[in-house]
Write a protein that holds these residues in place. Structure first.
Motif, PDB file in Angstrom:
ATOM      1  N   SER A  31      63.230  -2.570 -48.332  1.00  0.00           N
ATOM      2  CA  SER A  31      61.784  -2.389 -48.483  1.00  0.00           C
ATOM      3  C   SER A  31      61.436  -0.905 -48.456  1.00  0.00           C
ATOM      4  O   SER A  31      60.585  -0.459 -49.240  1.00  0.00           O
ATOM      5  N   GLY A  32      62.084  -0.147 -47.566  1.00  0.00           N
ATOM      6  CA  GLY A  32      61.836   1.291 -47.561  1.00  0.00           C
ATOM      7  C   GLY A  32      62.244   1.919 -48.869  1.00  0.00           C
ATOM      8  O   GLY A  32      61.530   2.750 -49.436  1.00  0.00           O
ATOM      9  N   PHE A  33      63.394   1.496 -49.371  1.00  0.00           N
ATOM     10  CA  PHE A  33      63.918   2.074 -50.605  1.00  0.00           C
ATOM     11  C   PHE A  33      63.042   1.716 -51.799  1.00  0.00           C
ATOM     12  O   PHE A  33      62.800   2.555 -52.673  1.00  0.00           O
ATOM     13  N   ALA A  34      62.543   0.459 -51.824  1.00  0.00           N
ATOM     14  CA  ALA A  34      61.673   0.051 -52.933  1.00  0.00           C
ATOM     15  C   ALA A  34      60.419   0.920 -52.964  1.00  0.00           C
ATOM     16  O   ALA A  34      59.991   1.409 -54.014  1.00  0.00           O
ATOM     17  N   LEU A  35      59.855   1.150 -51.783  1.00  0.00           N
ATOM     18  CA  LEU A  35      58.687   2.019 -51.650  1.00  0.00           C
ATOM     19  C   LEU A  35      58.995   3.401 -52.236  1.00  0.00           C
ATOM     20  O   LEU A  35      58.238   3.949 -53.046  1.00  0.00           O
ATOM     21  N   ALA A  36      60.153   3.942 -51.825  1.00  0.00           N
ATOM     22  CA  ALA A  36      60.533   5.282 -52.270  1.00  0.00           C
ATOM     23  C   ALA A  36      60.792   5.305 -53.762  1.00  0.00           C
ATOM     24  O   ALA A  36      60.418   6.259 -54.451  1.00  0.00           O
ATOM     25  N   ALA A  37      61.421   4.241 -54.285  1.00  0.00           N
ATOM     26  CA  ALA A  37      61.774   4.228 -55.697  1.00  0.00           C
ATOM     27  C   ALA A  37      60.515   4.214 -56.552  1.00  0.00           C
ATOM     28  O   ALA A  37      60.387   4.986 -57.504  1.00  0.00           O
ATOM     29  N   ILE A  38      59.545   3.357 -56.184  1.00  0.00           N
ATOM     30  CA  ILE A  38      58.327   3.258 -56.982  1.00  0.00           C
ATOM     31  C   ILE A  38      57.548   4.568 -56.936  1.00  0.00           C
ATOM     32  O   ILE A  38      57.230   5.172 -57.969  1.00  0.00           O
ATOM     33  N   LEU A  39      57.273   5.042 -55.703  1.00  0.00           N
ATOM     34  CA  LEU A  39      56.491   6.269 -55.575  1.00  0.00           C
ATOM     35  C   LEU A  39      57.247   7.472 -56.140  1.00  0.00           C
ATOM     36  O   LEU A  39      56.678   8.313 -56.839  1.00  0.00           O
ATOM     37  N   GLY A  40      58.542   7.541 -55.821  1.00  0.00           N
ATOM     38  CA  GLY A  40      59.329   8.708 -56.223  1.00  0.00           C
ATOM     39  C   GLY A  40      59.429   8.834 -57.727  1.00  0.00           C
ATOM     40  O   GLY A  40      59.223   9.914 -58.282  1.00  0.00           O
ATOM     41  N   VAL A  41      59.722   7.723 -58.407  1.00  0.00           N
ATOM     42  CA  VAL A  41      59.852   7.781 -59.860  1.00  0.00           C
ATOM     43  C   VAL A  41      58.490   8.107 -60.484  1.00  0.00           C
ATOM     44  O   VAL A  41      58.396   8.928 -61.402  1.00  0.00           O
ATOM     45  N   ALA A  42      57.421   7.506 -59.930  1.00  0.00           N
ATOM     46  CA  ALA A  42      56.086   7.765 -60.487  1.00  0.00           C
ATOM     47  C   ALA A  42      55.724   9.245 -60.337  1.00  0.00           C
ATOM     48  O   ALA A  42      55.305   9.901 -61.304  1.00  0.00           O
ATOM     49  N   ILE A  43      55.917   9.786 -59.138  1.00  0.00           N
ATOM     50  CA  ILE A  43      55.566  11.193 -58.913  1.00  0.00           C
ATOM     51  C   ILE A  43      56.460  12.104 -59.752  1.00  0.00           C
ATOM     52  O   ILE A  43      56.000  13.067 -60.371  1.00  0.00           O
ATOM     53  N   GLY A  44      57.753  11.768 -59.796  1.00  0.00           N
ATOM     54  CA  GLY A  44      58.685  12.581 -60.571  1.00  0.00           C
ATOM     55  C   GLY A  44      58.314  12.608 -62.053  1.00  0.00           C
ATOM     56  O   GLY A  44      58.345  13.656 -62.686  1.00  0.00           O
ATOM     57  N   PHE A  45      57.935  11.447 -62.582  1.00  0.00           N
ATOM     58  CA  PHE A  45      57.529  11.372 -63.990  1.00  0.00           C
ATOM     59  C   PHE A  45      56.284  12.217 -64.232  1.00  0.00           C
ATOM     60  O   PHE A  45      56.222  12.994 -65.187  1.00  0.00           O
ATOM     61  N   ALA A  46      55.308  12.061 -63.333  1.00  0.00           N
ATOM     62  CA  ALA A  46      54.073  12.832 -63.490  1.00  0.00           C
ATOM     63  C   ALA A  46      54.394  14.321 -63.481  1.00  0.00           C
ATOM     64  O   ALA A  46      53.894  15.081 -64.308  1.00  0.00           O
ATOM     65  N   MET A  47      55.287  14.735 -62.559  1.00  0.00           N
ATOM     66  CA  MET A  47      55.627  16.157 -62.468  1.00  0.00           C
ATOM     67  C   MET A  47      56.366  16.639 -63.701  1.00  0.00           C
ATOM     68  O   MET A  47      56.217  17.780 -64.126  1.00  0.00           O
ATOM     69  N   GLY A  48      57.192  15.746 -64.267  1.00  0.00           N
ATOM     70  CA  GLY A  48      57.963  16.165 -65.425  1.00  0.00           C
ATOM     71  C   GLY A  48      57.118  16.262 -66.688  1.00  0.00           C
ATOM     72  O   GLY A  48      57.375  17.095 -67.545  1.00  0.00           O
ATOM     73  N   ARG A  49      56.092  15.416 -66.781  1.00  0.00           N
ATOM     74  CA  ARG A  49      55.324  15.363 -68.024  1.00  0.00           C
ATOM     75  C   ARG A  49      54.089  16.241 -68.007  1.00  0.00           C
ATOM     76  O   ARG A  49      53.633  16.667 -69.062  1.00  0.00           O
ATOM     77  N   SER A  50      53.515  16.444 -66.822  1.00  0.00           N
ATOM     78  CA  SER A  50      52.263  17.202 -66.801  1.00  0.00           C
ATOM     79  C   SER A  50      52.408  18.450 -65.940  1.00  0.00           C
ATOM     80  O   SER A  50      52.871  18.394 -64.798  1.00  0.00           O
ATOM     81  N   ARG A  51      52.024  19.557 -66.516  1.00  0.00           N
ATOM     82  CA  ARG A  51      52.109  20.823 -65.822  1.00  0.00           C
ATOM     83  C   ARG A  51      51.220  20.819 -64.579  1.00  0.00           C
ATOM     84  O   ARG A  51      51.575  21.337 -63.526  1.00  0.00           O
ATOM     85  N   ARG A  52      50.061  20.173 -64.723  1.00  0.00           N
ATOM     86  CA  ARG A  52      49.112  20.137 -63.605  1.00  0.00           C
ATOM     87  C   ARG A  52      49.714  19.398 -62.405  1.00  0.00           C
ATOM     88  O   ARG A  52      49.691  19.877 -61.274  1.00  0.00           O
TER      89      ARG A  52
END
Lengths: 263, 273
Positions: free
Chosen positions: B85-106
């Motif tokens: 459950s901890g890992f699922a939380l991290a995977a969802i949030l982490g991938v989402a934040i990482g994608f946002a950081m990779g695609r948007s400069r802001r």
């Protein structure tokens, strides 16, 4: 927009983020929704940090933690590196130690803390051994793969030029494996740093940054906790950037084995 | 060419004589027999008290007893649920934040300072703070594991998205791919090797601290707690049995979960060998 202008904008946005987050935290702390012992204001955390630094207790804690980490790391380097190099060079040694290492590696170092407490009593020994356990495997595996990754062409070229076994080892194999070894030391330090904090919390022993944080919980001193967290983060950051960065520049980068990352 | 290489590689183990397979098994078992033998000798010589240094048969007996009674499986199951459950939380949030950081400069400018400040502090150091804020027990443990596992996932997703070749993106756009297609068919597959590395590192990180968190958070079930609790009664055999289970779970996570996942995705797509 020019590259410099874009950079300025990035810095400005970064600063704004930090200021906004800090302000939100400060507003939350001052609103009184949460008890102030649990959510101390930032000036309070700052003054606690300053007071602990000035009266020397924080330095003493940091000193104990560093002593444990460095001694454990030194032991791990003394055991893990030679063993890894031997494993890479000699097949029988690899056959003997690789299965053992693969069986022990998936066990987190912290699982051993209670056993080590029983065996060695509460105190320095437990933390040092836990650091040793945590740091040995990354060193061992990286040294092993580093030695195996040395280009066989270099070995043959050196052999053809009349290098004896000793020259081959010091002039070809060790420098060739060095980028891996440095990666190993880096990884080992990261793991050791986590392990020492955990070991100090569980095997409480009066001194050490992990122990301060854990002990502060009993007295609901969230300001002391946050202050120690800042110190732990700062030391980890300094080691990563200054110590390992300069080792890398002085060795593998100077030898031209990895290029300096741009930016 | 690629096909030929893979079929011949697959045939080699099958073509091996059973004799040779036994030799591999024996070679792998040998070091354990040596170390086990040494352990037995030391344990039976009585150099250390048997309570502290139990012979292997006592550890095996404890393992068997606790497994039959259902205690060990219960502890293991709770630990695994907490980890996942901890890992699922991290995977969802982490991938989402990482994608946002990779695609948007802001997004990159906003999140990078926060991630850079949080990452160098070892996750376990936050444990007492989390216990103070979220109370002793499951919630703190899961949140902490998620928090710690999120950092490598964010970093690797971010790097992976940035590593997608600009020319792939542009050629897909030139061929008329909309944003959704671009994401699904270009960016996601391009970044996946990095994302998988991030997930793997995150899970390993989560696993390394979970045991420690369980000891500190005083959860009622969990392997870390089992080991920690057994110390009070000097049940070293129970502790070692618990550590063995931890080792088995750790090995299974690596071999069964991640190597499979990698083979199914990036290796099949020819992005990694």
């Amino acid at each position: 927009m020019t590259a410099g202008g874009e950079r300025m904008r990035s810095v400005r946005r970064g600063v704004i983020t930090l200021v906004v987050v800090a302000a939100a935290y400060e507003a939350m702390a001052r609103s009184g929704i949460f008890p102030s012992a649990l959510v101390p204001t930032l000036p309070k955390v700052g003054s606690t940090l300053l007071a602990l630094l000035l009266d020397g207790t924080m330095l003493a804690h940091a000193f104990y933690t560093l002593y444990r980490v460095l001694l454990g790391m030194a032991l791990a380097i003394a055991v893990g590196l030679p063993l890894g190099i031997l494993m890479g060079r000699f097949k029988p040694i690899e056959n003997f130690f690789l299965p053992l290492a693969s069986a022990l590696m998936p066990i987190p170092s912290l699982a051993w803390v209670p056993v080590f407490i029983l065996w060695f009593g509460i105190g320095n020994t437990v933390s040092i051994l836990i650091v040793f356990y945590a740091a040995t495997f990354p060193l061992l595996l990286n040294a092993w793969s580093g030695v195996r990754a040395v280009n066989p062409l270099w070995l043959r070229a050196a052999g053809a030029m009349g290098a004896n076994e000793r020259a081959l080892f010091w002039k070809v194999i060790i420098p060739g494996a060095f980028p891996f070894i440095i990666t190993g030391v880096r990884q080992a330090f990261l793991r050791a740093w986590i392990a020492v904090v955990g070991a100090e919390m569980i095997a409480a022993s009066d001194w050490g940054l992990g122990w301060v944080i854990y002990d502060a919980k009993e007295f609901l001193n969230a300001d002391v906790m946050l202050a120690s967290l800042a110190v732990i983060g700062a030391i980890g950051f300094l080691f990563e950037r200054l110590a390992f960065g300069s080792i890398e520049r002085a060795t593998v980068m100077r030898w031209g084995m990895v290029r300096t990352a741009k930016g | 060419m690629h096909d030929v290489a893979s079929t011949s590689a697959a045939e080699i183990p099958a073509a091996r004589s059973p004799d040779e397979r036994w030799r591999v098994v024996a070679r792998n078992a040998f070091p354990f027999i040596v170390v086990g033998g040494l352990w037995e000798i030391v344990a039976h010589l009585g150099v250390f008290p048997a309570r502290l240094f139990p012979p292997l048969e006592a550890v095996a007996a404890a393992f068997w007893r606790l497994t039959i009674a259902g205690i060990l499986p219960h502890h293991a199951l709770d630990t695994i649920i907490r980890l996942l459950s901890g890992f699922a939380l991290a995977a969802i949030l982490g991938v989402a934040i990482g994608f946002a950081m990779g695609r948007s400069r802001r997004a990159e400018d906003i999140f990078l300072p926060l991630v850079a400040i949080g990452a160098p502090i070892p996750g376990l150091a936050y444990a007492p703070l989390f216990l103070l804020w979220f109370g002793v027990g499951n919630l703190s443990a899961v949140l902490l594991v998620g928090f710690v596992a999120a950092f490598p996932i964010i970093f690797n997703t971010w790097t992976g998205v940035k590593a997608v070749k600009e020319i792939w993106v542009r050629s897909a756009q030139a061929m008329g791919a909309d944003n959704r297609r671009l994401f699904r068919h270009v960016i996601l597959p391009g970044a996946l090797p990095y994302i998988l590395t991030g997930l793997r590192l995150g899970l390993a990180q989560a696993w390394r601290i979970l045991v420690g968190v369980e000891m500190l958070a005083a959860v009622s079930w969990g392997l870390g707690w089992l080991i920690f609790g057994a110390r009070e009664f000097l049940n070293t055999d129970v502790m070692l049995a618990g550590i063995a289970v931890i080792g088995i779970i750790g090995l299974a996570l690596e071999k069964l979960v991640f190597q499979r996942l990698e083979n199914f995705t990036v290796v099949r797509w020819g992005m990694m060998s």
